[in-house]
Every structure is written in structure tokens, then in C-alpha cells.
Design a protein around this motif. Structure first.
Motif, PDB file in Angstrom:
ATOM      1  N   CYS A  72      47.491  20.663  55.307  1.00  0.00           N
ATOM      2  CA  CYS A  72      46.198  21.187  54.875  1.00  0.00           C
ATOM      3  C   CYS A  72      45.818  22.408  55.713  1.00  0.00           C
ATOM      4  O   CYS A  72      45.425  23.454  55.166  1.00  0.00           O
ATOM      5  CB  CYS A  72      45.142  20.089  55.003  1.00  0.00           C
ATOM      6  SG  CYS A  72      43.474  20.636  54.719  1.00  0.00           S
ATOM      7  N   SER A  95      38.754  20.247  50.110  1.00  0.00           N
ATOM      8  CA  SER A  95      39.295  20.444  48.754  1.00  0.00           C
ATOM      9  C   SER A  95      40.803  20.669  48.815  1.00  0.00           C
ATOM     10  O   SER A  95      41.539  20.188  47.952  1.00  0.00           O
ATOM     11  CB  SER A  95      38.578  21.592  48.043  1.00  0.00           C
ATOM     12  OG  SER A  95      38.957  22.815  48.590  1.00  0.00           O
ATOM     13  N   ILE A  96      41.265  21.366  49.848  1.00  0.00           N
ATOM     14  CA  ILE A  96      42.722  21.558  50.012  1.00  0.00           C
ATOM     15  C   ILE A  96      43.376  20.196  50.288  1.00  0.00           C
ATOM     16  O   ILE A  96      44.409  19.856  49.704  1.00  0.00           O
ATOM     17  CB  ILE A  96      43.030  22.557  51.152  1.00  0.00           C
ATOM     18  CG1 ILE A  96      42.503  23.949  50.789  1.00  0.00           C
ATOM     19  CG2 ILE A  96      44.525  22.620  51.448  1.00  0.00           C
ATOM     20  CD1 ILE A  96      42.559  24.958  51.914  1.00  0.00           C
ATOM     21  N   ASN A  98      42.282  17.305  49.430  1.00  0.00           N
ATOM     22  CA  ASN A  98      42.242  16.526  48.186  1.00  0.00           C
ATOM     23  C   ASN A  98      43.376  16.904  47.251  1.00  0.00           C
ATOM     24  O   ASN A  98      43.994  16.039  46.626  1.00  0.00           O
ATOM     25  CB  ASN A  98      40.902  16.750  47.483  1.00  0.00           C
ATOM     26  CG  ASN A  98      39.916  15.665  47.832  1.00  0.00           C
ATOM     27  OD1 ASN A  98      40.268  14.498  47.882  1.00  0.00           O
ATOM     28  ND2 ASN A  98      38.684  16.048  48.093  1.00  0.00           N
ATOM     29  N   ASN A  99      43.637  18.188  47.152  1.00  0.00           N
ATOM     30  CA  ASN A  99      44.747  18.647  46.300  1.00  0.00           C
ATOM     31  C   ASN A  99      46.085  18.126  46.820  1.00  0.00           C
ATOM     32  O   ASN A  99      46.944  17.730  46.037  1.00  0.00           O
ATOM     33  CB  ASN A  99      44.788  20.176  46.225  1.00  0.00           C
ATOM     34  CG  ASN A  99      43.650  20.723  45.396  1.00  0.00           C
ATOM     35  OD1 ASN A  99      43.078  20.014  44.570  1.00  0.00           O
ATOM     36  ND2 ASN A  99      43.304  21.978  45.597  1.00  0.00           N
ATOM     37  N   ARG A 102      46.354  14.446  46.015  1.00  0.00           N
ATOM     38  CA  ARG A 102      46.634  14.279  44.585  1.00  0.00           C
ATOM     39  C   ARG A 102      48.093  14.612  44.267  1.00  0.00           C
ATOM     40  O   ARG A 102      48.778  13.869  43.562  1.00  0.00           O
ATOM     41  CB  ARG A 102      45.712  15.194  43.780  1.00  0.00           C
ATOM     42  CG  ARG A 102      45.737  14.947  42.290  1.00  0.00           C
ATOM     43  CD  ARG A 102      45.122  16.104  41.554  1.00  0.00           C
ATOM     44  NE  ARG A 102      45.779  17.349  41.916  1.00  0.00           N
ATOM     45  CZ  ARG A 102      45.180  18.538  41.941  1.00  0.00           C
ATOM     46  NH1 ARG A 102      43.914  18.633  41.642  1.00  0.00           N
ATOM     47  NH2 ARG A 102      45.834  19.635  42.286  1.00  0.00           N
ATOM     48  N   ASP A 103      48.577  15.718  44.853  1.00  0.00           N
ATOM     49  CA  ASP A 103      49.977  16.107  44.633  1.00  0.00           C
ATOM     50  C   ASP A 103      50.917  15.028  45.147  1.00  0.00           C
ATOM     51  O   ASP A 103      51.918  14.706  44.510  1.00  0.00           O
ATOM     52  CB  ASP A 103      50.294  17.428  45.348  1.00  0.00           C
ATOM     53  CG  ASP A 103      49.586  18.602  44.698  1.00  0.00           C
ATOM     54  OD1 ASP A 103      49.040  18.427  43.587  1.00  0.00           O
ATOM     55  OD2 ASP A 103      49.563  19.686  45.309  1.00  0.00           O
ATOM     56  N   GLN A 181      34.798  18.877  42.879  1.00  0.00           N
ATOM     57  CA  GLN A 181      35.950  19.010  43.768  1.00  0.00           C
ATOM     58  C   GLN A 181      37.143  18.165  43.331  1.00  0.00           C
ATOM     59  O   GLN A 181      38.282  18.588  43.480  1.00  0.00           O
ATOM     60  CB  GLN A 181      35.552  18.648  45.193  1.00  0.00           C
ATOM     61  CG  GLN A 181      36.585  19.171  46.160  1.00  0.00           C
ATOM     62  CD  GLN A 181      36.164  19.059  47.610  1.00  0.00           C
ATOM     63  OE1 GLN A 181      36.654  18.183  48.294  1.00  0.00           O
ATOM     64  NE2 GLN A 181      35.300  19.920  48.072  1.00  0.00           N
TER      65      GLN A 181
END
Lengths: 208, 166
Positions: A72, A95-96, A98-99, A102-103, A181
Motif C-alpha cells: 500500500c 482506499s489503496i 482496500n483495493n 480486494r485484489d 470507497q
């Protein structure tokens, strides 16, 4: 009375240990934020704990949380030119994160759960971090019990439910912000929060 | 507006109160109902304890030193760029060569195909043509042939052609 308790809780849940530099970031100019982003060591010093806590309790895996938190910061540093200052640095970093979560969930769904079970965070260890000054042993035991109850309730939640819960209660984000977000409908966010609250309520009820 | 169902807060109302300051019927209920108020306070206290414990825990965790990692990644990226450049160079040089080679090969294949398609009559016609070309190009030196009494159809025809021309 309950209203005042809720407000107090919000103050407590946004702990005072949030780095000093963050208040500077919130009130500072765009130039100050950008110069802060240019120094990766300063960025890590200011936000590491916050991001690590969020990621750790989202993925429930200490090793994976370290890796994602590290990625991150590296990603944020490499993409610092794209930071427009529309949100705080902290929100941007989350938010980074979280991405990345998720990835990771998409990429290694099966391994994710297996690994999470192997290196999940130690509840007893967690409770031992509660500040013990000015509290009696009895009170410390109660606090420890409550912490463990919340932790146990969180174990039963899905990653998405945990993320929503953490963002609402620990990051102080409102439902629309969380929805934006995570790219989730507002109603889904509300449902996740409702389930998380019920799980914790149930667990606390059983400890009494 | 939320309505209180039964003697205590519903699950939904409890969640609403836990997420934000109670309002309306829920607020009114909490002011008069001690068990609901205590339960909400217990929830909030638990969240507070958990928040403080996890914050203290995350603060105690060692921070990663990302600067060396960043340099390592930069170096890796440089190597990648170098490789990409090398590959581009190989493609830039190799592609025209390969294309040319393939064109040559296809030309040969075309000729071979044409040769296969030639019939016996065509071959005979070609041979005749080649013979005529040969005769036209070869100097008129048939005397030695005649001296030996050998007269081929070629020499005969050449002689006739020569006479006609003269």
C-alpha cells in the motif's frame, strides 16, 4: 445520555495516537501534503499503524497484513503524483489498501482463507496492549474480556463486513463515504454494519 | 421515524443507535429503559476497549523500512526497461530479416509449384526454344562437324538459316 455516550465513543475510537502529522495534513495546504508524500519514511512513520490496523483486522492475518500494508505504501509513493488532495492522505491510503485487499481476495480466494486460519491475530496478545494505568485489575479483566468478545465476533464476519465495520467505527467514515470507497451500494453497507453490530452485541451478551 | 416495538429496542434500532446518536422514539426509549441503555453502553465500552487495544497494538508493530525496497524495485524496473529495449532491438532487426527470408522461401516454393505444373509438351517447347537460342548464339563453325560426316538436325537447320540470311 446515550447520545452523549455515542459522541464520546466516536472521540475514543478515533484515538489520540493518530499521528500528529495527520492533523497537519488535514489542515495543511496542498503543497504541504505533496511534500509529505515525497518522503516515504515520513509517510510510513505517520500512517503505518493506522493502515496496518485496518488491514490486519480486515484480512485477519498478521503476515498478509504486513505484506499488503507494505504494498500500500509503495503503491501510494509511486502514485503520489496522482494524489489530488480531494481527500485526506489517510483516506487515500485506506482506499489503496482496500483495493489491494480486494485484489488479493479475488486472486487467491482459497489460499486466502486457508492462510488466514493459520496466521490469524492473537486475541490474548491484542488485549494485553490495553493501557493498564489508572485501572484496577478487575477493570482490566473486564476490558480484556470485552476486547476478546469483539475480536471473537469479528472472526465470524466476512472480510467485507469487517472492512465496513472498521471503516465506520475506527476510521470514523460515514456510510456514504464507505459506500463510495468500497464501491458498494449504501444499503449493502448498512446491512454489513447491522450484521456486525448484531454479532458483537450477541457476543457481549453471552459474556455477561 | 423508527417505532419502538415491544418493551425494548429492536435489533435494527439498536444498530442505528450504535452507529449514530439516537433520535426520536429510540432516544425516548433509551431515556426511560435502563436495560437497553446499559446494553448500548456496554457495546460502546467494548468498542472503545477494542479500539484502544488495537491502536496500541498497531503502534507497537515494527514499521517496514521501505526505502531499500523502493530502490530494489527501481533497480528491477531499470533491468526490465533494459530488457524491453533489448527485445525491441531484436525485434526491430530480426523482423525484417525474418520477413525477407520468408518471402524468399515463398518465392522458391512458388517456382517449385510452377515447375511441377509444367506439362511434357511445355518442357519440349522450352527445350526447342533453348536449342534455338543456343544455335543463334553459337558461332557458325559446322565445318568440323561436316568433316566427320556428322550432320545433326541442328547444324542442318543452322546451315539453312545461314544461307537464307545470306
Amino acid at each position: 445520555m446515550a447520545a452523549s455516550v455515542s459522541l464520546d465513543m466516536q472521540a475514543i475510537l478515533n484515538p489520540s495516537i493518530i499521528p500528529v502529522s495527520e492533523s497537519h495534513v488535514y489542515s495543511g495546504s496542498q503543497a504541504a501534503v505533496i511534500s509529505e508524500l515525497d518522503d516515504i519514511d515520513a509517510l510510513v512513520a505517520a500512517y503505518w499503524a493506522k493502515v496496518l490496523r485496518f488491514v490486519s483486522f480486515s484480512v485477519n492475518d498478521a503476515d498478509l497484513a504486513q505484506t499488503i500494508t507494505q504494498d500500500c505504501f509503495l503503491k501510494a509513493f509511486n502514485a503520489r503524483a496522482s494524489f489530488r488532495g480531494e481527500s485526506s492522505v489517510s483516506t487515500w491510503l485506506l482506499s489503496i489498501a482496500n483495493n489491494l485487499i480486494r485484489d488479493h481476495m479475488r486472486r487467491k480466494k482459497i489460499q486466502f482463507w486457508r492462510k488466514a486460519a493459520q496466521t490469524s491475530l492473537d486475541v490474548t496478545e491484542m488485549a494485553s496492549y490495553l493501557p493498564s494505568e489508572e485501572t484496577s485489575i478487575e477493570r482490566q479483566l473486564i476490558q480484556k474480556e470485552r476486547t476478546e468478545a469483539v475480536r471473537a465476533a469479528m472472526d465470524g464476519l466476512s472480510v467485507n463486513q469487517r472492512r465496513v465495520f472498521l471503516m465506520r467505527f475506527f476510521e470514523g467514515m460515514d456510510i456514504s463515504e464507505i459506500s463510495e470507497q468500497l464501491g458498494m451500494p449504501v444499503n449493502t453497507v448498512k446491512t454489513h454494519l447491522h450484521r456486525a453490530t448484531q454479532a458483537i452485541r450477541g457476543r457481549l451478551g453471552s459474556t455477561q | 421515524m423508527m417505532q419502538t416495538v415491544g418493551p425494548h429496542l429492536t435489533e435494527e434500532q439498536f444498530s442505528e443507535c450504535a452507529l449514530s446518536a439516537p433520535v426520536g422514539a429510540a432516544k425516548a426509549h433509551l431515556e426511560s429503559c435502563v436495560p437497553c441503555r446499559e446494553e448500548l453502553q456496554l457495546f460502546e465500552a467494548a468498542m472503545s476497549d477494542f479500539g484502544r487495544a488495537t491502536a496500541a497494538w498497531s503502534q507497537s508493530m515494527p514499521m517496514a523500512s521501505l526505502r531499500p525496497l523502493l530502490k530494489q524495485r527501481e533497480r528491477r524496473n531499470t533491468v526490465r526497461v533494459a530488457w524491453a529495449f533489448a527485445m525491441a532491438l531484436v525485434v526491430a532487426v530480426g523482423l525484417p530479416f525474418a520477413t525477407q527470408h520468408r518471402a524468399g522461401a515463398s518465392h522458391e516454393a512458388q517456382v517449385a509449384a510452377m515447375t511441377q505444373q509444367d506439362s511434357a509438351a511445355q518442357i519440349a517447347q522450352d527445350n526447342k526454344l533453348m536449342q534455338q537460342v543456343y544455335v543463334a548464339l553459337t558461332p557458325d563453325d559446322s565445318s568440323s562437324v561436316r568433316a566427320y560426316g556428322v550432320e545433326t538436325s541442328v547444324t542442318r537447320s543452322r546451315t539453312r538459316t545461314g544461307l537464307k540470311n545470306q
